[in-house]
Design a protein around this motif. Sequence first.
Motif, PDB file in Angstrom:
ATOM      1  N   TRP A 213     -12.613  -5.965  -6.260  1.00  0.00           N
ATOM      2  CA  TRP A 213     -12.982  -6.418  -4.912  1.00  0.00           C
ATOM      3  C   TRP A 213     -12.119  -5.718  -3.868  1.00  0.00           C
ATOM      4  CZ3 TRP A 213     -10.197 -10.361  -1.733  1.00  0.00           C
ATOM      5  CH2 TRP A 213     -10.871 -10.635  -0.543  1.00  0.00           C
ATOM      6  N   TYR A 214     -12.776  -5.262  -2.795  1.00  0.00           N
ATOM      7  CA  TYR A 214     -12.056  -4.617  -1.694  1.00  0.00           C
ATOM      8  C   TYR A 214     -11.768  -5.663  -0.624  1.00  0.00           C
ATOM      9  CZ  TYR A 214     -12.980  -0.082  -3.754  1.00  0.00           C
ATOM     10  OH  TYR A 214     -13.008   0.991  -4.608  1.00  0.00           O
ATOM     11  N   PRO A 215     -10.542  -6.170  -0.568  1.00  0.00           N
ATOM     12  CA  PRO A 215     -10.214  -7.216   0.407  1.00  0.00           C
ATOM     13  C   PRO A 215     -10.433  -6.740   1.839  1.00  0.00           C
ATOM     14  CG  PRO A 215      -8.520  -7.071  -1.279  1.00  0.00           C
ATOM     15  CD  PRO A 215      -9.409  -5.871  -1.454  1.00  0.00           C
ATOM     16  N   ASN A 216     -10.853  -7.660   2.687  1.00  0.00           N
ATOM     17  CA  ASN A 216     -11.062  -7.325   4.097  1.00  0.00           C
ATOM     18  C   ASN A 216      -9.842  -7.687   4.941  1.00  0.00           C
ATOM     19  OD1 ASN A 216     -11.407 -10.029   3.674  1.00  0.00           O
ATOM     20  ND2 ASN A 216     -13.266 -10.246   4.894  1.00  0.00           N
ATOM     21  N   TYR A 217      -8.667  -7.543   4.336  1.00  0.00           N
ATOM     22  CA  TYR A 217      -7.407  -7.731   5.062  1.00  0.00           C
ATOM     23  C   TYR A 217      -6.360  -6.803   4.444  1.00  0.00           C
ATOM     24  CZ  TYR A 217      -6.770 -11.079   1.163  1.00  0.00           C
ATOM     25  OH  TYR A 217      -6.716 -11.675  -0.062  1.00  0.00           O
ATOM     26  N   GLY A 218      -5.213  -6.709   5.100  1.00  0.00           N
ATOM     27  CA  GLY A 218      -4.228  -5.677   4.763  1.00  0.00           C
ATOM     28  C   GLY A 218      -3.467  -5.878   3.465  1.00  0.00           C
ATOM     29  N   VAL A 219      -2.891  -4.779   2.986  1.00  0.00           N
ATOM     30  CA  VAL A 219      -2.214  -4.746   1.682  1.00  0.00           C
ATOM     31  C   VAL A 219      -0.982  -5.639   1.599  1.00  0.00           C
ATOM     32  CG1 VAL A 219      -2.994  -2.462   0.983  1.00  0.00           C
ATOM     33  CG2 VAL A 219      -0.980  -2.671   2.434  1.00  0.00           C
ATOM     34  N   SER A 220      -0.322  -5.894   2.721  1.00  0.00           N
ATOM     35  CA  SER A 220       0.889  -6.721   2.654  1.00  0.00           C
ATOM     36  C   SER A 220       0.570  -8.209   2.811  1.00  0.00           C
ATOM     37  CB  SER A 220       1.919  -6.277   3.699  1.00  0.00           C
ATOM     38  OG  SER A 220       1.351  -6.171   4.971  1.00  0.00           O
ATOM     39  N   ARG A 221      -0.722  -8.538   2.849  1.00  0.00           N
ATOM     40  CA  ARG A 221      -1.124  -9.947   2.945  1.00  0.00           C
ATOM     41  C   ARG A 221      -1.786 -10.435   1.658  1.00  0.00           C
ATOM     42  NH1 ARG A 221      -4.435 -11.358   7.929  1.00  0.00           N
ATOM     43  NH2 ARG A 221      -3.509 -13.395   7.519  1.00  0.00           N
ATOM     44  N   TYR A 222      -1.872  -9.547   0.656  1.00  0.00           N
ATOM     45  CA  TYR A 222      -2.456  -9.926  -0.628  1.00  0.00           C
ATOM     46  C   TYR A 222      -1.323 -10.148  -1.637  1.00  0.00           C
ATOM     47  CZ  TYR A 222      -5.955 -10.278  -4.307  1.00  0.00           C
ATOM     48  OH  TYR A 222      -6.768 -10.748  -5.317  1.00  0.00           O
ATOM     49  N   VAL A 223      -1.110 -11.403  -2.042  1.00  0.00           N
ATOM     50  CA  VAL A 223      -0.060 -11.734  -3.013  1.00  0.00           C
ATOM     51  C   VAL A 223      -0.608 -11.560  -4.422  1.00  0.00           C
ATOM     52  CG1 VAL A 223       1.417 -13.565  -3.910  1.00  0.00           C
ATOM     53  CG2 VAL A 223       1.110 -13.320  -1.454  1.00  0.00           C
ATOM     54  N   LEU A 224       0.118 -10.801  -5.215  1.00  0.00           N
ATOM     55  CA  LEU A 224      -0.329 -10.464  -6.566  1.00  0.00           C
ATOM     56  C   LEU A 224      -0.246 -11.641  -7.536  1.00  0.00           C
ATOM     57  CD1 LEU A 224       1.332  -6.966  -6.892  1.00  0.00           C
ATOM     58  CD2 LEU A 224      -1.132  -7.421  -7.035  1.00  0.00           C
ATOM     59  N   GLN A 225      -1.158 -11.622  -8.494  1.00  0.00           N
ATOM     60  CA  GLN A 225      -1.151 -12.571  -9.607  1.00  0.00           C
ATOM     61  C   GLN A 225      -1.006 -11.764 -10.906  1.00  0.00           C
ATOM     62  OE1 GLN A 225      -1.175 -15.779  -8.713  1.00  0.00           O
ATOM     63  NE2 GLN A 225      -1.497 -15.143  -6.574  1.00  0.00           N
ATOM     64  N   ALA A 226      -0.491 -12.404 -11.928  1.00  0.00           N
ATOM     65  CA  ALA A 226      -0.306 -11.725 -13.213  1.00  0.00           C
ATOM     66  C   ALA A 226      -1.632 -11.175 -13.723  1.00  0.00           C
ATOM     67  CB  ALA A 226       0.278 -12.702 -14.235  1.00  0.00           C
ATOM     68  N   GLY A 227      -1.614  -9.907 -14.144  1.00  0.00           N
ATOM     69  CA  GLY A 227      -2.803  -9.277 -14.701  1.00  0.00           C
ATOM     70  C   GLY A 227      -3.729  -8.649 -13.691  1.00  0.00           C
ATOM     71  N   ASP A 228      -3.417  -8.738 -12.393  1.00  0.00           N
ATOM     72  CA  ASP A 228      -4.278  -8.123 -11.365  1.00  0.00           C
ATOM     73  C   ASP A 228      -4.413  -6.625 -11.602  1.00  0.00           C
ATOM     74  OD1 ASP A 228      -4.983 -10.365  -9.962  1.00  0.00           O
ATOM     75  OD2 ASP A 228      -3.485 -10.127  -8.370  1.00  0.00           O
ATOM     76  N   ASP A 229      -5.594  -6.116 -11.314  1.00  0.00           N
ATOM     77  CA  ASP A 229      -5.873  -4.684 -11.454  1.00  0.00           C
ATOM     78  C   ASP A 229      -6.030  -4.098 -10.052  1.00  0.00           C
ATOM     79  OD1 ASP A 229      -6.658  -2.153 -12.192  1.00  0.00           O
ATOM     80  OD2 ASP A 229      -8.030  -2.838 -13.758  1.00  0.00           O
ATOM     81  N   VAL A 230      -4.991  -3.411  -9.597  1.00  0.00           N
ATOM     82  CA  VAL A 230      -4.963  -2.862  -8.233  1.00  0.00           C
ATOM     83  C   VAL A 230      -5.275  -1.380  -8.272  1.00  0.00           C
ATOM     84  CG1 VAL A 230      -3.550  -2.494  -6.177  1.00  0.00           C
ATOM     85  CG2 VAL A 230      -3.229  -4.565  -7.572  1.00  0.00           C
TER      86      VAL A 230
END
Length: 248
Positions: A213-230
């Motif tokens: 998914w391409y978030p519609n907000y900035g990279v420093s506002r997305y908090v990572l969860q274990a196993g996320d695929d960035v």
Amino acid sequence: MVNKIISLLLCLTLLFGLTACGAQTIDQAGGQPVSQPEQSAGSAPAAESDAPASADPVPVNENDEFTLEDAPEETQDFSKYQEVVEYKYNTDPVPDGKQAPVEPGDVPIDKGNQKTCFLSISCETILNNMGDLADGKEVLVPSDGIILPRTEVVFYDGESVFDVLQRETKNRMIHMESTFTPMYNSAYIKGIGNLYEFDCGSESGWQYSVNGWYPNYGVSRYVLQAGDDVAFRYTCDLGRDLGADWMG
């Protein structure tokens, strides 16, 4: 003898009248006597007389902009602020089921709690648009378009996508340049691997996805969860060539 005294008195009277008349003229004009003592070096110049206050004060700066607040209330148009009021930082609402953004710094980072996620960086879309690439940038594009293959990396609980990108590119000596964008209250990625926004057309630049998914907000506002695929991917068509359907 009497005639001489009378003549002398007439002369004095005439002289006194002319002097008084001249002094009154200078005073009305607001001027100073012609003869003034010399100013000593470094002394301040004589203060000019204050001009009478005007009923209609003149603006301090004639180039001052007229603001919305200056207009009568019944004529004010607040429609242009509606989007900001409804959607803070001028972003669309997050789709149902997707992770909501956080304010940078609001989530504490726990360095005693390590987790892992996956990170990849690619510019494959440029391979199909080499004719639009800025001169001299060809040597920066890997033959397969992969700058960093999908790699498992460590992050600390509470870190953002930007935190991980910043650390991993530095550790792996991959160029990365970012800037802070107040409009979105987030970091913005300007360039990776010396490939910058607009290097491959007017709608080119870097975008990121998390779990597809391409978030519609900035990279420093997305908090990572274990196993996320960035994934950070270069787009030549404002995200449409990446499948970022929210771009329209």
